[in-house]
Write a protein that holds these residues in place. Structure first.
Motif, PDB file in Angstrom:
ATOM      1  N   GLY A  18       0.803  -1.215   0.000  1.00  0.00           N
ATOM      2  CA  GLY A  18       0.000   0.000   0.000  1.00  0.00           C
ATOM      3  C   GLY A  18       0.834   1.262   0.000  1.00  0.00           C
ATOM      4  O   GLY A  18       0.308   2.351   0.047  1.00  0.00           O
ATOM      5  N   GLY A  19       2.158   1.148  -0.048  1.00  0.00           N
ATOM      6  CA  GLY A  19       3.010   2.314  -0.167  1.00  0.00           C
ATOM      7  C   GLY A  19       3.337   3.023   1.143  1.00  0.00           C
ATOM      8  O   GLY A  19       4.111   3.945   1.154  1.00  0.00           O
ATOM      9  N   ASP A  20       2.721   2.656   2.246  1.00  0.00           N
ATOM     10  CA  ASP A  20       3.014   3.285   3.522  1.00  0.00           C
ATOM     11  C   ASP A  20       4.232   2.619   4.147  1.00  0.00           C
ATOM     12  O   ASP A  20       4.250   1.418   4.352  1.00  0.00           O
ATOM     13  CB  ASP A  20       1.839   3.128   4.483  1.00  0.00           C
ATOM     14  N   VAL A  21       5.235   3.415   4.461  1.00  0.00           N
ATOM     15  CA  VAL A  21       6.434   2.882   5.082  1.00  0.00           C
ATOM     16  C   VAL A  21       6.597   3.533   6.436  1.00  0.00           C
ATOM     17  O   VAL A  21       6.643   4.755   6.533  1.00  0.00           O
ATOM     18  CB  VAL A  21       7.688   3.153   4.208  1.00  0.00           C
ATOM     19  N   ASP A  22       6.634   2.735   7.476  1.00  0.00           N
ATOM     20  CA  ASP A  22       6.924   3.256   8.799  1.00  0.00           C
ATOM     21  C   ASP A  22       8.429   3.362   8.933  1.00  0.00           C
ATOM     22  O   ASP A  22       9.158   2.418   8.643  1.00  0.00           O
ATOM     23  CB  ASP A  22       6.371   2.324   9.879  1.00  0.00           C
ATOM     24  N   VAL A  23       8.877   4.525   9.375  1.00  0.00           N
ATOM     25  CA  VAL A  23      10.306   4.753   9.540  1.00  0.00           C
ATOM     26  C   VAL A  23      10.716   4.249  10.914  1.00  0.00           C
ATOM     27  O   VAL A  23      10.103   4.590  11.919  1.00  0.00           O
ATOM     28  CB  VAL A  23      10.626   6.253   9.380  1.00  0.00           C
ATOM     29  N   ASP A  24      11.735   3.423  10.964  1.00  0.00           N
ATOM     30  CA  ASP A  24      12.291   2.920  12.216  1.00  0.00           C
ATOM     31  C   ASP A  24      13.377   3.888  12.671  1.00  0.00           C
ATOM     32  O   ASP A  24      14.527   3.796  12.247  1.00  0.00           O
ATOM     33  CB  ASP A  24      12.838   1.508  12.000  1.00  0.00           C
ATOM     34  N   ALA A  25      12.988   4.825  13.520  1.00  0.00           N
ATOM     35  CA  ALA A  25      13.902   5.884  13.943  1.00  0.00           C
ATOM     36  C   ALA A  25      15.150   5.339  14.625  1.00  0.00           C
ATOM     37  O   ALA A  25      16.253   5.842  14.392  1.00  0.00           O
ATOM     38  CB  ALA A  25      13.169   6.856  14.863  1.00  0.00           C
ATOM     39  N   ASP A  26      15.000   4.307  15.453  1.00  0.00           N
ATOM     40  CA  ASP A  26      16.168   3.742  16.144  1.00  0.00           C
ATOM     41  C   ASP A  26      17.159   3.160  15.143  1.00  0.00           C
ATOM     42  O   ASP A  26      18.371   3.366  15.261  1.00  0.00           O
ATOM     43  CB  ASP A  26      15.745   2.670  17.140  1.00  0.00           C
ATOM     44  N   ALA A  27      16.662   2.432  14.153  1.00  0.00           N
ATOM     45  CA  ALA A  27      17.542   1.835  13.146  1.00  0.00           C
ATOM     46  C   ALA A  27      18.222   2.920  12.312  1.00  0.00           C
ATOM     47  O   ALA A  27      19.404   2.817  11.995  1.00  0.00           O
ATOM     48  CB  ALA A  27      16.764   0.880  12.246  1.00  0.00           C
ATOM     49  N   LEU A  28      17.477   3.963  11.978  1.00  0.00           N
ATOM     50  CA  LEU A  28      18.067   5.033  11.177  1.00  0.00           C
ATOM     51  C   LEU A  28      19.092   5.829  11.969  1.00  0.00           C
ATOM     52  O   LEU A  28      20.130   6.230  11.426  1.00  0.00           O
ATOM     53  CB  LEU A  28      16.969   5.947  10.630  1.00  0.00           C
ATOM     54  N   GLU A  29      18.838   6.039  13.240  1.00  0.00           N
ATOM     55  CA  GLU A  29      19.831   6.735  14.069  1.00  0.00           C
ATOM     56  C   GLU A  29      21.113   5.914  14.155  1.00  0.00           C
ATOM     57  O   GLU A  29      22.219   6.447  14.059  1.00  0.00           O
ATOM     58  CB  GLU A  29      19.285   7.023  15.464  1.00  0.00           C
ATOM     59  N   ARG A  30      20.976   4.592  14.313  1.00  0.00           N
ATOM     60  CA  ARG A  30      22.163   3.712  14.320  1.00  0.00           C
ATOM     61  C   ARG A  30      22.887   3.785  12.975  1.00  0.00           C
ATOM     62  O   ARG A  30      24.120   3.813  12.926  1.00  0.00           O
ATOM     63  CB  ARG A  30      21.769   2.273  14.634  1.00  0.00           C
ATOM     64  N   LEU A  31      22.133   3.809  11.887  1.00  0.00           N
ATOM     65  CA  LEU A  31      22.734   3.919  10.561  1.00  0.00           C
ATOM     66  C   LEU A  31      23.559   5.197  10.455  1.00  0.00           C
ATOM     67  O   LEU A  31      24.704   5.169   9.994  1.00  0.00           O
ATOM     68  CB  LEU A  31      21.649   3.900   9.480  1.00  0.00           C
ATOM     69  N   VAL A  32      22.988   6.316  10.899  1.00  0.00           N
ATOM     70  CA  VAL A  32      23.716   7.584  10.837  1.00  0.00           C
ATOM     71  C   VAL A  32      24.981   7.498  11.666  1.00  0.00           C
ATOM     72  O   VAL A  32      26.069   7.857  11.210  1.00  0.00           O
ATOM     73  CB  VAL A  32      22.827   8.763  11.309  1.00  0.00           C
ATOM     74  N   ARG A  33      24.854   7.014  12.883  1.00  0.00           N
ATOM     75  CA  ARG A  33      26.004   6.962  13.789  1.00  0.00           C
ATOM     76  C   ARG A  33      27.085   5.991  13.305  1.00  0.00           C
ATOM     77  O   ARG A  33      28.268   6.281  13.419  1.00  0.00           O
ATOM     78  CB  ARG A  33      25.557   6.581  15.199  1.00  0.00           C
ATOM     79  N   GLN A  34      26.692   4.849  12.773  1.00  0.00           N
ATOM     80  CA  GLN A  34      27.678   3.835  12.407  1.00  0.00           C
ATOM     81  C   GLN A  34      28.115   3.952  10.952  1.00  0.00           C
ATOM     82  O   GLN A  34      29.303   4.083  10.664  1.00  0.00           O
ATOM     83  CB  GLN A  34      27.123   2.440  12.688  1.00  0.00           C
ATOM     84  N   ASP A  35      27.171   3.885  10.034  1.00  0.00           N
ATOM     85  CA  ASP A  35      27.538   3.862   8.620  1.00  0.00           C
ATOM     86  C   ASP A  35      27.973   5.236   8.122  1.00  0.00           C
ATOM     87  O   ASP A  35      29.014   5.367   7.485  1.00  0.00           O
ATOM     88  CB  ASP A  35      26.393   3.297   7.775  1.00  0.00           C
ATOM     89  N   CYS A  36      27.171   6.262   8.412  1.00  0.00           N
ATOM     90  CA  CYS A  36      27.575   7.612   8.007  1.00  0.00           C
ATOM     91  C   CYS A  36      28.828   8.015   8.790  1.00  0.00           C
ATOM     92  O   CYS A  36      29.744   8.627   8.244  1.00  0.00           O
ATOM     93  CB  CYS A  36      26.452   8.615   8.235  1.00  0.00           C
ATOM     94  N   GLY A  37      28.829   7.647  10.084  1.00  0.00           N
ATOM     95  CA  GLY A  37      29.956   7.987  10.946  1.00  0.00           C
ATOM     96  C   GLY A  37      31.268   7.362  10.512  1.00  0.00           C
ATOM     97  O   GLY A  37      32.338   7.877  10.824  1.00  0.00           O
ATOM     98  N   SER A  38      31.222   6.270   9.757  1.00  0.00           N
ATOM     99  CA  SER A  38      32.468   5.651   9.311  1.00  0.00           C
ATOM    100  C   SER A  38      33.242   6.571   8.371  1.00  0.00           C
ATOM    101  O   SER A  38      34.466   6.487   8.298  1.00  0.00           O
ATOM    102  CB  SER A  38      32.206   4.291   8.657  1.00  0.00           C
ATOM    103  N   CYS A  39      32.571   7.467   7.686  1.00  0.00           N
ATOM    104  CA  CYS A  39      33.254   8.448   6.824  1.00  0.00           C
ATOM    105  C   CYS A  39      33.209   9.859   7.406  1.00  0.00           C
ATOM    106  O   CYS A  39      34.151  10.624   7.241  1.00  0.00           O
ATOM    107  CB  CYS A  39      32.627   8.487   5.429  1.00  0.00           C
ATOM    108  N   HIS A  40      32.107  10.197   8.045  1.00  0.00           N
ATOM    109  CA  HIS A  40      31.908  11.561   8.537  1.00  0.00           C
ATOM    110  C   HIS A  40      32.359  11.720   9.984  1.00  0.00           C
ATOM    111  O   HIS A  40      32.137  12.772  10.578  1.00  0.00           O
ATOM    112  CB  HIS A  40      30.432  11.957   8.401  1.00  0.00           C
ATOM    113  N   GLY A  41      32.974  10.689  10.538  1.00  0.00           N
ATOM    114  CA  GLY A  41      33.439  10.723  11.920  1.00  0.00           C
ATOM    115  C   GLY A  41      32.370  10.207  12.854  1.00  0.00           C
ATOM    116  O   GLY A  41      31.193  10.498  12.669  1.00  0.00           O
ATOM    117  N   MET A  42      32.759   9.453  13.835  1.00  0.00           N
ATOM    118  CA  MET A  42      31.802   8.823  14.744  1.00  0.00           C
ATOM    119  C   MET A  42      30.992   9.852  15.538  1.00  0.00           C
ATOM    120  O   MET A  42      29.908   9.568  15.994  1.00  0.00           O
ATOM    121  CB  MET A  42      32.509   7.849  15.687  1.00  0.00           C
ATOM    122  N   THR A  43      31.507  11.068  15.668  1.00  0.00           N
ATOM    123  CA  THR A  43      30.751  12.147  16.312  1.00  0.00           C
ATOM    124  C   THR A  43      30.184  13.100  15.260  1.00  0.00           C
ATOM    125  O   THR A  43      29.671  14.163  15.609  1.00  0.00           O
ATOM    126  CB  THR A  43      31.634  12.926  17.303  1.00  0.00           C
TER     127      THR A  43
END
Length: 103
Positions: A18-43
């Protein structure tokens, strides 16, 4: 790499009927901190990639930042995340970065 696999499993388990996607905020925050942080710095203060703290990305609007997240920046190490996330998830990440941490 392990966190990327966990993120992909979460995406696969998300109900997109049906096109509705619930965003998993906890998973996305972990993604930012870990995956994005691997290039953009852990902080997120910068590393291979630039500083992602709110004051440093304030020149972007939500749509512009989400576009960069989804499409990457050609000629740089910033990859396109569109194969791995939805527009809604990229928008959530853009908001998260623009708002900064609430401590």
């Amino acid at each position: 790499m392990r966190s990327l696999l966990v993120f992909l499993l979460i995406l696969l388990a998300t109900d997109v009927a049906g096109g509705d996607v619930d965003v998993d905020a906890d998973a996305l925050e972990r993604l930012v901190r870990q995956d994005c942080g691997s290039c953009h710095g852990m902080t997120l203060k910068g590393g291979l990639g630039p500083d992602l703290r709110a004051e440093s990305v304030a020149h972007y609007d939500r749509e512009g930042l989400a576009f960069v997240i989804l499409n990457g920046i050609p000629g740089t190490p910033m990859p396109p995340w569109s194969p791995l996330m939805t527009e809604e998830e990229a928008g959530w990440i853009a908001d998260y970065l623009l708002e900064g941490e609430s401590e």
